[in-house]
Design a protein around this motif. Sequence first.
Motif, short mmCIF file in Angstrom:
data_model
loop_
_atom_site.label_atom_id
_atom_site.label_comp_id
_atom_site.label_asym_id
_atom_site.label_seq_id
_atom_site.Cartn_x
_atom_site.Cartn_y
_atom_site.Cartn_z
N ARG A 95 0.83 -1.20 0.00
CA ARG A 95 0.00 0.00 0.00
C ARG A 95 0.86 1.25 0.00
O ARG A 95 0.47 2.28 -0.55
CB ARG A 95 -0.94 0.00 1.21
CG ARG A 95 -2.09 -0.98 1.08
CD ARG A 95 -3.02 -0.88 2.27
NE ARG A 95 -3.57 0.46 2.42
CZ ARG A 95 -4.27 0.86 3.48
NH1 ARG A 95 -4.49 0.01 4.48
NH2 ARG A 95 -4.74 2.07 3.53
N ALA A 96 2.02 1.18 0.62
CA ALA A 96 2.93 2.33 0.62
C ALA A 96 3.45 2.60 -0.79
O ALA A 96 3.52 3.75 -1.23
CB ALA A 96 4.09 2.08 1.58
N VAL A 97 3.82 1.55 -1.50
CA VAL A 97 4.29 1.70 -2.88
C VAL A 97 3.18 2.28 -3.75
O VAL A 97 3.40 3.22 -4.53
CB VAL A 97 4.76 0.34 -3.44
CG1 VAL A 97 5.10 0.47 -4.92
CG2 VAL A 97 5.95 -0.17 -2.65
N VAL A 337 2.90 -0.83 -9.92
CA VAL A 337 3.02 -1.41 -8.57
C VAL A 337 3.25 -2.92 -8.67
O VAL A 337 4.12 -3.47 -7.99
CB VAL A 337 1.76 -1.12 -7.72
CG1 VAL A 337 1.78 -1.93 -6.43
CG2 VAL A 337 1.67 0.37 -7.39
N ALA A 338 2.47 -3.58 -9.53
CA ALA A 338 2.63 -5.03 -9.69
C ALA A 338 4.03 -5.38 -10.18
O ALA A 338 4.65 -6.34 -9.70
CB ALA A 338 1.57 -5.55 -10.67
N GLU A 339 4.54 -4.60 -11.13
CA GLU A 339 5.87 -4.86 -11.66
C GLU A 339 6.94 -4.64 -10.59
O GLU A 339 7.88 -5.43 -10.46
CB GLU A 339 6.15 -3.95 -12.86
CG GLU A 339 7.50 -4.21 -13.51
CD GLU A 339 7.73 -3.34 -14.74
OE1 GLU A 339 8.90 -3.25 -15.18
OE2 GLU A 339 6.76 -2.75 -15.24
N HIS A 340 6.79 -3.56 -9.82
CA HIS A 340 7.76 -3.28 -8.76
C HIS A 340 7.78 -4.41 -7.72
O HIS A 340 8.84 -4.85 -7.29
CB HIS A 340 7.43 -1.95 -8.08
CG HIS A 340 8.28 -1.68 -6.88
ND1 HIS A 340 9.55 -1.15 -6.98
CD2 HIS A 340 8.06 -1.89 -5.55
CE1 HIS A 340 10.07 -1.04 -5.77
NE2 HIS A 340 9.19 -1.48 -4.88
N LEU A 341 6.59 -4.86 -7.32
CA LEU A 341 6.51 -5.91 -6.31
C LEU A 341 7.09 -7.23 -6.82
O LEU A 341 7.73 -7.97 -6.07
CB LEU A 341 5.06 -6.11 -5.86
CG LEU A 341 4.44 -4.92 -5.11
CD1 LEU A 341 2.97 -5.19 -4.83
CD2 LEU A 341 5.19 -4.65 -3.82
N GLN A 407 6.97 -16.20 -9.04
CA GLN A 407 5.81 -15.63 -9.71
C GLN A 407 4.53 -15.74 -8.90
O GLN A 407 3.48 -15.32 -9.36
CB GLN A 407 5.59 -16.34 -11.05
CG GLN A 407 6.76 -16.17 -12.00
CD GLN A 407 6.53 -16.90 -13.32
OE1 GLN A 407 5.58 -17.67 -13.45
NE2 GLN A 407 7.39 -16.65 -14.28
N GLY A 408 4.62 -16.29 -7.70
CA GLY A 408 3.43 -16.56 -6.90
C GLY A 408 2.71 -15.31 -6.46
O GLY A 408 3.16 -14.19 -6.62
#
Length: 459
Positions: A95-97, A337-341, A407-408
Amino acid sequence: MSILVVGVSHHSAPIQLLEQAALSPQGVQELGSVVHASDHVAEALVLATCNRLEVVVEADTFHGALAEVGEALCKVTGLTGDDLMPHVYVHYDERAVSHLFSLACGLDSMAVGESQILGQLRSALSRAQEAGHLGPVLNPLLQRALKVGKRAHAETTIDQVSRSLVALGLERAARVLPDLTASRVVVLGAGAMSGLVVATLVREGIDDVTILNRTRDRADRLAELHGVRADDWSRLETLVGAADLVVTGTGALGHVVGADLLTRARTAQGRAGAPMVLLDLALPRDVDPEVARLAGVRLWGLAELDEELDRARAEGETTDDVELAVRAVREIVDGEVAEHLARRRAARLAPTIAALRTRSAQVVEAELTRLDQRLPDLLPQEREEVRQTLRRVVDKVLHTPVVRAKQGSTEIRAGDLGEAFRELFDLDPYDAAAVSAPPAAGPHLLPDHDDSARGRGSR
């Protein structure tokens, strides 16, 4: 190690409290230093704008860092915990990202979509870098946030449909003044907000603009950039008294324009009772709210402009185009965000996966050594065939868990998966052999950035 954002903004606190929490440049520097020196914080950045004060940290522990940041906010702002904490918001990890990326795009601004926040975030990043408060976690994250913000403004129509506070203020001023384009305008201050004000004024065809700043050189530079005038701060009373529109954004800690000053100035210029608008875009306020009681004077501050924005939304002044633009920006943010995580997840697991592959290679070599002892007459080509077969078996056994680990779902933290692997296979991911010489099989991943690998001395 995780990302933690702690702050107050126009979303969570009244303007009066934001005024009390407003910090001078020295206060911002002090807050950053106090937070960075905390026991549970490795990296820190302070973002202070006219309607928010946020602290972004890389936290060793959630509760420890949260308590230390809260104490630092109270210490530097002078507010008590009872005053401040009911209005504080906290964003953690994913959430911070998401919050930082949305913030950079202007989605969290009072005027949704405004681009000024990009410059403010860039300045905050530069200050934290110069102070040595950033490292391998926050620095790339905040750099990425700036890129996401630029992408949002370049790839969507958010710039065309967003309504800045300056534009809204001028809109309201036009309802009071007989002819806005023919108005005499005085701008107090020469910072980022004033630069936006002057650029907007000139774009709207208003050319009778005078800039005043305590440091005359800065006023001169801004005036030259936009083809308007600059003057000495000592002439403030004379020029304000003759103005139709005054826009302020000095960042001073006290009132720059008071009721007595304005009364005296307007009387001296023979303009008592004439229509006049003041747009106070500073926090704390530059203009004493009492000036609104003077005949002919209209004052809009940040609180009043926020109410105007809410009223415009309620009355349907926003359009479907606005919603479409915001939706497009949110899609960009979600993807980034998804890519960063995903990258962070892979980086956190990299040492453990490297250790697992190293351990597997060691098992294969040990079994081949045992085979040589039992079958000393084995031909070299037969031995190599056995070696390749063993490696293929190991690779196939490891393939599915490794891929699923990288990838999980983010619902399972990378740290938890890494711990499970280490426990099940008795691994030391920071063993020299595993880190310095991982097997060639599988994609190369960067090692994780955490204190177990680099130590607290990395500050």
